[in-house]
Design an enzyme around this catalytic site. Structure first.
Site: not given
Ligand code: GLA
Length: 388
Positions: A147, A203
């Site tokens: 990430d 997301d």
């Molecule tokens: C980000 C990523 C998500 C998830 C969260 C976890 O938002 O884009 O897919 O992994 O972090 O904290």
């Protein structure tokens, strides 16, 4: 002299591992990830049950293989800098959990972050890249989602390349999933940085078209951002429009079919995000439709694209092996829609057999117009099969 031979050996083995890693994810990875449904509420029992359910639900047979724990499995580092899993939630340790998942014939994935902390404030891998990669390899990790929270002024391509080098050095083939939300256009450098897949957007949310100010959005809005990226995807390196929301309750079955169909048309990684222990018949049918999955997993590895945009009506197209074609008619409106398609206007000439992938029926050929009604927020998903 001895030193230079050793150096040559090290360089040679690194090259071999790099070649090995290139063979990963030749078709889009398929699996399950904890984030969409469980967020931080992860523990070893739940993950083990998910592996069991992946087998018993028929998902493993349909091609799903990775079980990935997302954020929140990690709590701290020890005095030597080794990453520590939450001892209350993972009392048997990650290595044992990976072993359990492997014993089911599945593969195991984990999550970290290129910055100092993950998005949920757990320790990130910044400064510990080689040490973490080594740890993952000893645990038997097969997939790393990496990430981009808390990265301060780090350069994205350099940060991801660094972790990729560390993974290669670890000696274990590990699929590398870049999760940088499209901020620095990872489709332009993700392959060079060693990514097997890279997120293209913020997301996904459990809805049709909702949106948040922090960049979360429903699947249809994510779809809109994929068109034009098709030239960057191919075997071993995929655009990732994020994990699936099929079966999470925010979409009805028709909408889930549409979401799943378009992900397959995009040759997207198929990471289920629902509770596999409590899966309805209709969700199972959607997630395990082998003819639909075959579109996603087609060996040519071509990402599909939009060939017609009439507002609420769209047509998406994906070239397949043996000169077959996948066609998806999408009705974005809340009303049923009648369509009457002259194939020649789509430049589809010659005669193809038409296979309806959701009805699982042959429905004629392309030598006459295609007439049908599409449900509200629905799709008709077809495979055109070249006739000899
Ligand atoms: C980000 C990523 C998500 C998830 C969260 C976890 O938002 O884009 O897919 O992994 O972090 O904290």
């Amino acid at each position: 002299m001895k030193k230079s031979i050793l150096l040559l050996l090290v360089m040679f083995s690194t090259l071999i591992f790099a070649q090995e890693n290139k063979k990963l994810a030749l078709t889009p990875p398929m699996g399950w990830n904890s984030w969409n449904k469980f967020g931080c509420n992860v523990d070893e029992n739940m993950i083990k049950q998910m592996a069991d359910a992946m087998v018993s639900s028929g998902m493993k047979d349909a091609g799903y293989e990775y079980i990935v724990i997302d954020d929140c499995w990690q709590v701290s580092r020890d005095s030597l800098g080794n990453i520590i899993a939450d001892p209350e939630r993972f009392p048997s340790g990650i290595k044992a959990l990976a072993g359990y998942i492997h014993s089911k014939g599945l593969k195991f994935g984990i999550y970290s972050d290129a910055g100092t902390k993950t998005c949920q404030g757990r320790p990130g891998s910044r400064g510990y890249e080689y040490q973490d990669a080594r740890t993952y390899a000893t645990w038997g990790v097969d997939y790393l989602k990496y990430d981009w929270c808390n990265h301060s002024t780090q350069d994205a391509k350099a940060s991801y390349s660094l972790m990729k080098d560390a993974l290669v050095k670890s000696g274990r083939p590990i699929v590398f999933s870049i999760c940088e939300w499209g901020t620095n256009k990872p489709w332009l450098w993700g392959k060079e940085a060693g990514g097997n897949l890279w997120r293209t957007t913020g997301d996904i949310l459990n809805c049709w078209d909702c949106i948040t100010d922090w960049g979360g959005m429903g699947w249809i809005l994510i779809l809109d951002k994929q068109n034009g990226l098709e030239s960057y995807a191919g075997p071993g390196h995929w655009n990732d429009p994020d994990m699936l929301e099929v079966g999470n309750g925010g979409l009805n079955d028709t909408e889930c079919c549409a979401h799943f169909s378009l992900w397959c048309l995009l040759a997207a990684p198929l990471m289920a995000g629902n509770d596999l222990r409590d899966i309805s018949e209709s969700t199972t049918e959607i997630l395990t439709n082998k003819e639909v999955i075959a579109i996603d997993q087609d060996v040519l590895g071509k990402q599909g694209y939009k060939i017609k945009d009439d507002g609420d009506f769209e047509i998406w197209y994906k070239p397949l092996e043996s000169d077959d074609i996948a066609i998806c008619f999408l009705n974005r409106s809340k009303e049923p829609m009648d369509i009457d398609i002259d194939w020649e206007t789509l430049d589809i000439k010659g005669k193809y057999k038409i296979r309806d992938l959701w009805k699982k029926k042959n429905t004629g050929t392309t030598n006459k117009n295609f007439k049908a009604e599409i449900e509200p927020h629905g799709v008709i998903f077809l495979r055109l099969i070249e006739e000899d």
